[in-house]
Design a protein around this motif. Structure first.
Motif, PDB file in Angstrom:
ATOM      1  N   GLN A   1       0.841  -1.191   0.000  1.00 32.09           N
ATOM      2  CA  GLN A   1       0.000   0.000   0.000  1.00 32.09           C
ATOM      3  C   GLN A   1       0.881   1.249   0.000  1.00 32.09           C
ATOM      4  N   PRO A   2       0.638   2.168  -0.927  1.00 32.36           N
ATOM      5  CA  PRO A   2       1.459   3.401  -0.972  1.00 32.36           C
ATOM      6  C   PRO A   2       1.347   4.200   0.318  1.00 32.36           C
ATOM      7  N   GLN A   3       2.487   4.705   0.746  1.00 30.12           N
ATOM      8  CA  GLN A   3       2.511   5.402   2.029  1.00 30.12           C
ATOM      9  C   GLN A   3       3.653   6.407   2.073  1.00 30.12           C
ATOM     10  N   LEU A   4       3.414   7.530   2.752  1.00 33.49           N
ATOM     11  CA  LEU A   4       4.436   8.524   3.053  1.00 33.49           C
ATOM     12  C   LEU A   4       4.520   8.663   4.561  1.00 33.49           C
ATOM     13  N   VAL A   5       5.738   8.631   5.078  1.00 30.44           N
ATOM     14  CA  VAL A   5       5.929   8.750   6.519  1.00 30.44           C
ATOM     15  C   VAL A   5       6.965   9.835   6.796  1.00 30.44           C
ATOM     16  N   GLU A   6       6.536  10.884   7.516  1.00 34.16           N
ATOM     17  CA  GLU A   6       7.441  11.965   7.878  1.00 34.16           C
ATOM     18  C   GLU A   6       8.133  11.660   9.198  1.00 34.16           C
ATOM     19  N   SER A   7       9.319  12.218   9.354  1.00 27.56           N
ATOM     20  CA  SER A   7      10.045  12.131  10.623  1.00 27.56           C
ATOM     21  C   SER A   7      10.988  13.324  10.717  1.00 27.56           C
ATOM     22  N   GLY A   8      11.550  13.513  11.902  1.00 27.72           N
ATOM     23  CA  GLY A   8      12.554  14.548  12.089  1.00 27.72           C
ATOM     24  C   GLY A   8      12.077  15.808  12.772  1.00 27.72           C
ATOM     25  N   LEU A  20      13.842  17.422   8.142  1.00 27.39           N
ATOM     26  CA  LEU A  20      12.681  16.545   8.044  1.00 27.39           C
ATOM     27  C   LEU A  20      12.894  15.535   6.924  1.00 27.39           C
ATOM     28  N   SER A  21      12.354  14.355   7.119  1.00 23.03           N
ATOM     29  CA  SER A  21      12.426  13.306   6.105  1.00 23.03           C
ATOM     30  C   SER A  21      11.028  12.817   5.778  1.00 23.03           C
ATOM     31  N   CYS A  22      10.846  12.448   4.534  1.00 22.78           N
ATOM     32  CA  CYS A  22       9.575  11.898   4.065  1.00 22.78           C
ATOM     33  C   CYS A  22       9.913  10.630   3.284  1.00 22.78           C
ATOM     34  N   ALA A  23       9.663   9.490   3.895  1.00 24.61           N
ATOM     35  CA  ALA A  23       9.997   8.215   3.279  1.00 24.61           C
ATOM     36  C   ALA A  23       8.784   7.643   2.558  1.00 24.61           C
ATOM     37  N   TYR A  94       4.229  19.829   9.856  1.00 24.55           N
ATOM     38  CA  TYR A  94       4.747  19.753   8.493  1.00 24.55           C
ATOM     39  C   TYR A  94       4.314  18.425   7.866  1.00 24.55           C
ATOM     40  N   TYR A  95       3.797  18.514   6.660  1.00 25.44           N
ATOM     41  CA  TYR A  95       3.318  17.353   5.926  1.00 25.44           C
ATOM     42  C   TYR A  95       4.055  17.236   4.599  1.00 25.44           C
ATOM     43  N   CYS A  96       4.251  16.007   4.131  1.00 20.67           N
ATOM     44  CA  CYS A  96       4.725  15.827   2.774  1.00 20.67           C
ATOM     45  C   CYS A  96       3.611  15.215   1.934  1.00 20.67           C
ATOM     46  N   ALA A  97       3.715  15.447   0.638  1.00 22.28           N
ATOM     47  CA  ALA A  97       2.718  14.935  -0.299  1.00 22.28           C
ATOM     48  C   ALA A  97       3.406  14.558  -1.598  1.00 22.28           C
ATOM     49  N   ALA A  98       2.790  13.651  -2.338  1.00 22.17           N
ATOM     50  CA  ALA A  98       3.344  13.219  -3.620  1.00 22.17           C
ATOM     51  C   ALA A  98       2.208  12.982  -4.603  1.00 22.17           C
ATOM     52  N   ASP A  99       2.425  13.413  -5.837  1.00 22.45           N
ATOM     53  CA  ASP A  99       1.402  13.263  -6.870  1.00 22.45           C
ATOM     54  C   ASP A  99       2.101  13.155  -8.227  1.00 22.45           C
ATOM     55  N   GLY A 118       1.375  12.387   3.865  1.00 27.26           N
ATOM     56  CA  GLY A 118       1.868  11.802   5.093  1.00 27.26           C
ATOM     57  C   GLY A 118       1.019  12.227   6.269  1.00 27.26           C
ATOM     58  N   GLN A 119       1.378  11.723   7.447  1.00 25.37           N
ATOM     59  CA  GLN A 119       0.570  11.991   8.644  1.00 25.37           C
ATOM     60  C   GLN A 119       0.976  13.273   9.356  1.00 25.37           C
ATOM     61  N   GLY A 120       2.129  13.821   9.004  1.00 25.91           N
ATOM     62  CA  GLY A 120       2.587  15.069   9.597  1.00 25.91           C
ATOM     63  C   GLY A 120       3.585  14.871  10.721  1.00 25.91           C
ATOM     64  N   THR A 121       4.431  15.867  10.902  1.00 26.08           N
ATOM     65  CA  THR A 121       5.390  15.883  12.012  1.00 26.08           C
ATOM     66  C   THR A 121       5.448  17.290  12.577  1.00 26.08           C
TER      67      THR A 121
END
Length: 127
Positions: A1-8, A20-23, A94-99, A118-121
């Motif tokens: 399942q596609p997923q974005l996970v922020e950290s940092g 910040l990282s967005c994996a 802070y959120y990351c997004a991809a499209d 992503g879920q945000g950090t």
């Protein structure tokens, strides 16, 4: 399942730095426009920085220009946001997004995102 996970995210003093990282998992960022957004309490969401993998275009909001840098780690399928000279007004989630179908302007300026978020950090800049 596609997923974005922020950290940092975290607490940092004014003038400090964070990265910040967005994996991404479940899909390859090679064909995507990737962006970082932020939302502070009581304020509208802001497109901070976006990057297009297809043409290399990069966008930075005026509020962070010269202080933040977006970058990609292809080997790790990860996008980073290096934040320096942080100010209290940078405090936000802070959120990351991809499209894969939108341009840098679509994403960061018009905030058009049909893809993944992503879920945000939380980033807090305070002394």
């Amino acid at each position: 399942q596609p997923q974005l996970v922020e950290s940092g995210g975290g607490l940092v003093q004014p003038g400090g730095s964070l990265r910040l990282s967005c994996a991404a998992s479940g899909f390859n960022l090679d064909y995507y426009t990737i962006g970082w957004f932020r939302q502070a309490p009581g304020k509208e969401r802001e497109g901070v920085s976006c990057f297009s993998s297809s043409d290399g275009l990069t966008y930075y909001a005026d509020s962070i220009k010269g202080r933040f840098t977006i970058s990609r780690d292809n080997a790790k399928n990860t996008v980073h946001l290096q934040m320096s000279s942080l100010k209290p007004e940078d405090t936000a989630v802070y959120y990351c997004a991809a499209d894969p179908h939108v341009t840098v302007r679509d994403m960061c300026v018009d905030q058009v995102v049909f893809g993944f978020w992503g879920q945000g950090t939380q980033v807090t800049v305070s002394s």
